[in-house]
Write an enzyme that holds these catalytic residues in place. Structure first.
Site, short mmCIF file in Angstrom:
data_model
loop_
_atom_site.label_atom_id
_atom_site.label_comp_id
_atom_site.label_asym_id
_atom_site.label_seq_id
_atom_site.Cartn_x
_atom_site.Cartn_y
_atom_site.Cartn_z
N GLY A 98 15.80 9.49 -35.44
CA GLY A 98 15.37 10.33 -34.31
C GLY A 98 16.24 10.10 -33.09
CB ALA A 99 17.92 7.10 -31.76
N GLY A 138 0.82 -1.22 0.00
CA GLY A 138 0.00 0.00 0.00
C GLY A 138 0.84 1.26 0.00
N GLY A 139 0.49 2.16 0.93
CA GLY A 139 1.20 3.44 1.02
C GLY A 139 2.70 3.25 1.25
C1 HXC Z 1 -2.45 -2.90 11.00
C2 HXC Z 1 -1.07 -4.60 10.35
C3 HXC Z 1 -1.10 -4.13 9.04
C4 HXC Z 1 -1.85 -2.97 8.74
C5 HXC Z 1 0.15 -5.87 9.11
N1 HXC Z 1 -0.31 -5.68 10.36
N2 HXC Z 1 -0.32 -4.95 8.28
N3 HXC Z 1 -1.74 -3.99 11.33
N4 HXC Z 1 -2.51 -2.39 9.76
N5 HXC Z 1 -1.89 -2.45 7.55
C6 HXC Z 1 -0.02 -6.47 11.53
C7 HXC Z 1 -0.65 -7.84 11.47
O1 HXC Z 1 -1.96 -7.80 11.96
C8 HXC Z 1 0.28 -8.63 12.38
O2 HXC Z 1 -0.04 -8.33 13.73
C9 HXC Z 1 1.63 -8.01 12.13
O3 HXC Z 1 1.38 -6.73 11.58
C10 HXC Z 1 2.47 -8.79 11.15
O4 HXC Z 1 1.69 -9.06 9.96
P1 HXC Z 1 1.60 -10.49 9.30
O5 HXC Z 1 0.47 -10.47 8.34
O6 HXC Z 1 1.59 -11.55 10.36
O7 HXC Z 1 3.01 -10.56 8.54
P2 HXC Z 1 3.35 -11.20 7.12
O8 HXC Z 1 2.76 -12.57 7.00
O9 HXC Z 1 4.82 -11.08 6.99
O10 HXC Z 1 2.63 -10.30 6.02
C11 HXC Z 1 2.98 -8.96 5.84
C12 HXC Z 1 1.95 -8.25 4.93
C13 HXC Z 1 0.54 -8.48 5.48
C14 HXC Z 1 2.06 -8.79 3.51
C15 HXC Z 1 2.36 -6.78 4.88
O11 HXC Z 1 0.53 -8.16 6.90
C16 HXC Z 1 -0.48 -7.65 4.79
O12 HXC Z 1 -0.92 -8.01 3.70
N6 HXC Z 1 -0.88 -6.57 5.48
C17 HXC Z 1 -1.92 -5.69 4.94
C18 HXC Z 1 -1.42 -4.95 3.72
C19 HXC Z 1 -2.37 -3.90 3.26
O13 HXC Z 1 -3.28 -4.20 2.50
N7 HXC Z 1 -2.25 -2.69 3.85
C20 HXC Z 1 -3.11 -1.57 3.68
C21 HXC Z 1 -2.81 -0.98 2.31
S1 HXC Z 1 -3.77 0.42 1.97
P3 HXC Z 1 0.08 -9.41 14.90
O14 HXC Z 1 -0.40 -8.71 16.11
O15 HXC Z 1 -0.76 -10.57 14.49
O16 HXC Z 1 1.54 -9.78 14.95
C22 HXC Z 1 -2.69 1.67 2.13
C23 HXC Z 1 -3.30 2.95 1.66
C24 HXC Z 1 -2.29 4.06 1.53
O17 HXC Z 1 -1.62 1.54 2.56
C25 HXC Z 1 -2.59 5.01 0.41
C26 HXC Z 1 -1.93 4.60 -0.88
C27 HXC Z 1 -2.04 5.59 -2.01
#
Ligand code: HXC
Length: 517
Positions: A407-408, A172-173
């Site tokens: 052109g290159a 994501g971000g």
């Molecule tokens: C809150 C989060 C989190 C998130 C991970 N965690 N991502 N908590 N918000 N976005 C937490 C998990 O709950 C977990 O907590 C710990 O971090 C580790 O994550 P895991 O999933 O166990 O680790 P892993 O298997 O290594 O996977 C990593 C990951 C996955 C691929 C990053 O966590 C994931 O897919 N997270 C969500 C990604 C996502 O979609 N993010 C939002 C994007 S939107 P615990 O307590 O269980 O250890 C965005 C918008 C921004 O960012 C704007 C863009 C223009």
């Protein structure tokens, strides 16, 4: 005996707690997996004992989903400043052991504070990313926090170098901010970058993929072009960042540091003479040419595995940093395609923004033709490189090594797009197209009618080659300033760049141009 007051002891306890990250178990598991903690990373990156942390005690104010009952040390990110090879830098490092390094409002505000300080003091900012993206529990505050970072990335773009190292699974971000910085580093088998992880991809599109195939370092270094550098370990990644910084100034008003060089400025090169003698029909590896020219044979290549038909990177000439763009005829005959144009355009614009003179080495048969390239926008995307060269005002020197067709020829920092010095080796061929292609178009009827069409074609190709496939017509017109012996390229370039050091040109006044994006 030194007496520590109760208040000091209380402070130390607070600091210790904040530095503990996601707790002993998580830290231990990480160390067992051979991964560094967020703070260890900073220690490895910076000069010893120079890190000053700020905002250690900052906390989230969010309360939803039980966040108010959770310990979120330092809100999951370590921020501060320190030195690299004696130069000030600002740095932040996300802590995956704390809620997956996810970004809440306080976390974002800490990063923004350090970005503001970097911009105001004119020092590079380095972000070590290890984050699951926007902290889901903080909703729009997290999204807003990201947007504040993105906004600062853009305000600082072209003012201070911004460098990102991706050191975990980033989503994501967490990948959009790095994408807007100048250089992205990844670590093989450790870093991943994607907008959404494999689970979401499967739910949304049905595609089955894993971290590696979706957004591993090899994907981003060779296919998407998102990553500029790939390291085999975090330690190597930090060494590479330090090396890159050596070529860069602190900010847009500054000049890159000069390094003393023991390589002779007047060194001539047998290798370059040999390459130029055998080039008429043979492709050659431009890496060799670049290394022969630069001080001590050093070349820091950027985007090494992406769009390998063009090479970009940094060398030094008599100790001064120079950005090099060079066609590489070993891949796609060195033709410009969509990716090569985008890769080189971004590099040219970076060098121009940060006062790094540009050297262009030309060996290009033209733009890569075909339906695929046309449909994917070679006109629009190929125009980016042309735009970048036309816009650049840093000292710009070109050497045509072999082909400069169509052109290159114009695009690759020709005199017409304001090359300051345009040199050519005697082996250069400057023409609208290569001899075979030209003869086939100009003399199609004549060849058809000839008694022996093959012999006639050969004759005409020879005639065309003698007349056009050389640098002398362009030199007669002043489009080439000098035809130089290949072996003397290094001393010629050193003198040219030395002369151009006081060049001062600013583009026409406007709000901003409109590069074809
Ligand atoms: C809150 C989060 C989190 C998130 C991970 N965690 N991502 N908590 N918000 N976005 C937490 C998990 O709950 C977990 O907590 C710990 O971090 C580790 O994550 P895991 O999933 O166990 O680790 P892993 O298997 O290594 O996977 C990593 C990951 C996955 C691929 C990053 O966590 C994931 O897919 N997270 C969500 C990604 C996502 O979609 N993010 C939002 C994007 S939107 P615990 O307590 O269980 O250890 C965005 C918008 C921004 O960012 C704007 C863009 C223009």
């Amino acid at each position: 005996m030194k007496i520590t007051s109760d208040k000091t002891q209380a402070l130390r306890r607070l600091q210790e707690k904040a530095r503990a990250g996601g707790g002993q178990d998580r830290m231990k598991a990480r160390a067992k997996a051979g991964r560094l903690s967020a703070r260890e990373r900073i220690e490895h990156l910076l000069d010893e004992d120079t890190f000053e942390e700020i905002d250690l005690l900052r906390k989230t104010r969010a309360t939803d989903f039980g966040l108010d009952e959770k310990e979120i040390p330092a809100d999951g990110v370590v921020t501060g400043f320190g030195r690299i090879r004696g130069r000030n830098v600002a740095v932040y490092s996300q802590d995956f052991t704390v809620l997956g390094g996810s970004l809440g409002l306080s976390h974002a505000q800490k990063i923004c504070k350090i970005m503001d300080l970097a911009d105001e003091t004119g020092v590079p900012v380095i972000g070590l990313s290890d984050s699951g993206g926007a902290r889901i529990q903080e909703g729009v505050d997290a999204l807003g926090g990201y947007a504040e970072i993105f906004w600062r990335n853009v305000q600082s773009s072209g003012r201070i170098p911004q460098i990102s190292a991706i050191l975990g699974p980033c989503a994501g971000g967490a990948v959009y901010s790095p994408a807007m910085t100048d250089f992205v580093f990844m670590v093989r088998d450790e870093s991943y970058m994607f907008i959404t992880g494999p689970e979401v991809v499967k739910a949304a599109t049905g595609e089955v993929c894993d971290f590696d195939s979706l957004g591993g370092s090899d994907v981003h270094a060779s296919k998407s072009g998102v990553a500029h550098f790939v390291a085999n370990s975090e330690q190597q990644c930090f060494r590479m960042i330090r090396e890159l910084l050596d070529y860069l100034p602190q900010n847009w008003r500054d000049q890159p540091r000069v390094k003393s060089s023991s390589d002779d400025c007047n060194r001539e090169s047998e290798t370059l003479d040999r390459i130029s003698r055998r080039t008429a029909r043979h492709a050659f590896d431009t890496h060799e040419v670049i290394r022969e020219i630069g001080d001590g044979q050093n070349f820091l290549e950027v985007h090494r595995d992406w769009a390998r038909n063009i090479l970009c990177g940094f060398i030094r000439l008599n100790g001064r940093a120079v950005g090099v763009v060079a066609n590489n005829s070993k891949v796609l005959s060195g033709a410009l395609d969509i990716h090569a144009s985008e890769k080189a355009a971004r590099f040219v614009r970076f060098c121009d923004a940060f006062n790094i003179p540009l050297l262009t080495l030309v060996d290009v048969p033209g733009y890569w033709p075909g339906m695929d390239q046309e449909h994917r926008g070679i006109i629009r995307r190929g125009a980016k490189l042309l735009y970048a060269y036309c816009e650049a005002t840093v000292p710009k020197v070109t050497v045509i090594l072999r082909k400069a067709y169509g052109g290159a020829y114009d695009v690759m920092n020709s005199k017409h797009v304001r090359g300051d010095f345009n040199f050519a080796w005697p082996s250069a061929e400057i023409a609208v197209m290569g001899p075979e292609g030209a003869v086939n178009i100009l003399f199609a009827k004549e060849i058809k009618k000839a008694k022996d069409p093959t012999a006639r074609r050969t004759e005409l190709v020879d005639e065309y080659s003698k007349k056009f496939a050389n640098p002398f017509l362009a030199a007669q017109r002043g489009y080439i300033d000098e035809v130089i012996e290949a072996g003397k390229t290094r001393p010629k370039l050193i003198r040219a760049f030395e002369f151009l050091r006081t060049k001062k040109v600013t583009g026409p006044k406007k709000k901003h141009g409109n590069i074809p994006l």
